[in-house]
Design a protein around this motif. Structure first.
Motif, PDB file in Angstrom:
ATOM      1  N   GLU A   1      -6.779  -0.663  10.450  1.00  0.00           N
ATOM      2  CA  GLU A   1      -6.817  -0.838   8.938  1.00  0.00           C
ATOM      3  C   GLU A   1      -5.879  -2.249   8.827  1.00  0.00           C
TER       4      GLU A   1
ATOM      5  N   LEU B   1      -1.170   2.367   7.067  1.00  0.00           N
ATOM      6  CA  LEU B   1      -2.441   1.957   7.316  1.00  0.00           C
ATOM      7  C   LEU B   1      -2.462   2.160   9.145  1.00  0.00           C
TER       8      LEU B   1
ATOM      9  N   TYR C   1       0.776  -1.293   0.050  1.00  0.00           N
ATOM     10  CA  TYR C   1      -0.010   0.040   0.153  1.00  0.00           C
ATOM     11  C   TYR C   1       0.769   1.204   0.208  1.00  0.00           C
TER      12      TYR C   1
ATOM     13  N   ASP D   1      -7.226  -5.790   7.091  1.00  0.00           N
ATOM     14  CA  ASP D   1      -6.285  -6.404   6.308  1.00  0.00           C
ATOM     15  C   ASP D   1      -6.251  -8.033   6.138  1.00  0.00           C
TER      16      ASP D   1
END
Length: 578
Positions: A227, A223, A219, A231
């Motif tokens: 998050e 995060l 990413y 994931d």
């Protein structure tokens, strides 16, 4: 693209493709004690300690000064023992070629050295010299279980964080992250590590991961903790925000692994066999011991798990086991007519075998570990006067050895043609410590009296026997069709000849003539040697229902060569008239 499909997670991975035994995909279900739950059922790479994957270098994976990135994956490490590469993007040639250190920029996520050094990430800013930025680490990456790992880099706030299964394990800070980028100039490794001190760059020989890896994701954002936790069970695709690249290993074309982010960062498998196009053929194993199933493409037998081109005509060879017949062949669970079919997508093939109704029923009479005895040997079977079946055997306890070990002679009865059997009754109880041991029974129905007559050996063993410490002969009778038996009677003195050193009765079956004479064969040793030399067979007979016995051929040695071995008596239709 060709999709590889596997029904379930296989810990001891078996080959699923023609020429390819190391890539699988789809439906992975883990138990709670296997670690995190993988709700989206991804595929995985099976890494054997020599294979790995590369992702071609791209500036998309660079982190600018003050930038952000998150890298996540699900990892299964077989065992500890070395620093095994998980995801490595850490080498820059500009400093290495002049004697510097190639690890001056990048990140290197690795683990598996030991339970106290199980997970770490070396992170380096590109400052032109060695600068280990926050060597984040923890010691809780376990073996033999799936674990979600995550590295979150936030250059704006100067943090480098490490997570396991959504739980923050370590944080390192450094304000230099705002001023320097992380921009390694090499391909990304999955399942291996770079030797950062070499030029040109190469892979560290002992760094290959031995285990499995799946859901590798990059990413362009840092995060949050929630998050990262999300994931674990989130399904990603081209619509997922801030996704640089992602690999779930469901779509593989030969050695190319699809980047499901849609950004075109196709990965390459190294050390794997090419995935061949076509659909998977699964050969289902029939019920145990009922038969076998084989599938052929022409004359070539195919293994379960190979891929076969759609449209290929295949032949099924379904072979029933003894006492079974083929009921039908199935393709994808549906019975087919004949034994050929055409591949059309993933296909499972099986066969159903049925027991032949004319086949005899097999019943286990004496079972291992029954009544405290690990072994039963030397069976003898007879039909009693009332039609019941009576089976005798050696109950040998914990040893398969012959006399003079502790052995008992036991019997069972069946009144329904052998379908069920009674508990065993003891005819002769062995106790070697007290000089009592018996074995090798032979049994017959005496037609004159209706009694069952059993003869068996006892006392010393055949080879240990000598003229002063003999292996003996015993007889026992049952007057109630095998329910009870008389106390064993020693008949050794009636049979032993002066030149016999050892003897035992040839077990199993005896013979009765029309006149009522009962006979069995004695296997005898006429040598003092502890060996199978000078071994002869003698016929022992009783004319009074087993009360008294004599040797019929005492002067004659059979066979002349002295190599006798447990002979039996057979009935010739014209030879026995009396």
């Amino acid at each position: 693209m060709n999709k590889i499909t596997v029904k379930c997670f296989v810990a001891a991975f078996m080959g699923i493709l023609a020429g390819n035994s190391n890539v699988s995909a789809a439906g992975m279900t883990l138990n709670a004690d296997d670690g995190i739950a993988l709700a989206n059922g991804p595929g995985y790479l099976d890494l054997d300690g020599s294979r790995y994957m590369t992702i071609a270098h791209s500036s998309d994976f660079d982190i600018e000064a003050g930038g952000t990135m998150t890298v996540t994956a699900k990892v299964y490490i077989d065992q500890y023992g070395k620093h095994q590469g998980i995801i490595c993007n850490r080498w820059h040639p500009s400093t290495t070629s002049s004697g510097g250190n190639g690890s001056t920029t990048g990140f290197d996520i690795f683990g598996g050295y030991s339970s106290t050094q199980s997970f770490s990430n070396n992170v380096n800013l590109n400052k032109g010299s060695w600068n280990n930025l926050g060597h984040v680490w923890c010691n809780t990456l376990s073996t033999q279980t799936w674990t979600h790992v995550a590295w979150v880099y936030d250059g704006a706030n100067g943090t480098s964080r490490l997570y396991l299964n959504g739980e923050l394990k370590d944080t390192r800070t450094n304000s230099d992250t705002k001023n320097y980028p992380i921009n390694p100039q090499t391909d990304i490794l999955v399942g291996a590590r770079y030797n950062t001190g070499s030029y040109p760059c190469n892979i560290m020989g002992d760094s290959y991961l031995k285990g499995k890896i799946t859901d590798v994701r990059f990413y362009s954002q840092a995060l949050t903790a929630s998050e990262v936790a999300g994931d674990i069970n989130t399904v990603v695709d081209a619509s997922t925000p801030n996704l640089i690249a992602a690999y779930d290993f469901k779509d593989i074309d030969r050695l190319a692994v699809t980047d499901i982010s849609g950004n075109g960062h196709t990965a390459t498998l190294v050390g794997f066999s090419e995935y061949l196009p076509g659909s998977m053929l699964t050969i289902e194993a029939p019920a145990a011991d009922t038969g076998t199933v084989a599938v052929y493409n022409g004359t070539t037998e195919l293994e379960s798990g190979v891929n076969v081109e759609d449209g290929t005509l295949l032949t099924v060879e379904a072979t029933p086991a003894t006492d079974y017949t083929l009921s039908h062949i199935t393709v994808n669970g549906t019975p087919i007519s004949g034994n050929t079919f055409t591949m059309a997508g993933p296909t499972s093939v099986g066969a159903v075998f049925e027991r032949d109704p004319s086949a005899p029923t097999k019943v286990l009479v004496f079972d291992m570990n029954e009544s405290g005895s690990k072994y039963y040997r030397i069976p003898a079977l007879v039909t009693a006067a009332d039609g019941s079946l009576v089976a005798l055997a050696d109950k040998r306890g914990s040893s398969l050895s012959d006399l003079p070990n502790t052995i008992s002679v036991v019997a069972k009865r069946s009144t329904d043609g052998g379908q069920t059997w009674s508990e065993a009754v003891t005819i002769a109880q062995g106790d070697a410590a007290n000089g009592k041991t018996y074995g090798d029974p032979a049994v017959i129905l005496d037609r004159n009296t209706g009694n069952l007559v059993a003869v068996f050996s006892g006392d010393n063993g055949f080879f240990a026997s000598n003229k002063t410490n003999r292996a003996g002969f015993y007889v026992s009778k049952s007057t109630d069709n095998g329910i009870t038996w008389s106390e064993p009677k020693n008949i050794s003195d009636q049979l032993y000849q002066s030149n016999w050193y050892g003897a035992f009765c040839a077990s199993g079956k005896m013979l009765q003539t029309k006149s009522g004479r009962i006979m069995f064969v004695a296997n005898t040793r006429l040598s003092s040697q502890w060996a199978l030399v000078d071994v002869y067979e003698y016929v022992c007979a009783s004319d009074d229902g087993g009360e008294t016995w004599q040797v019929l051929n005492a002067p004659t040695r059979i066979p002349a060569a002295g190599n006798g071995n447990e002979s039996k008596l057979g009935k010739h239709p014209t030879a026995l008239s009396s």
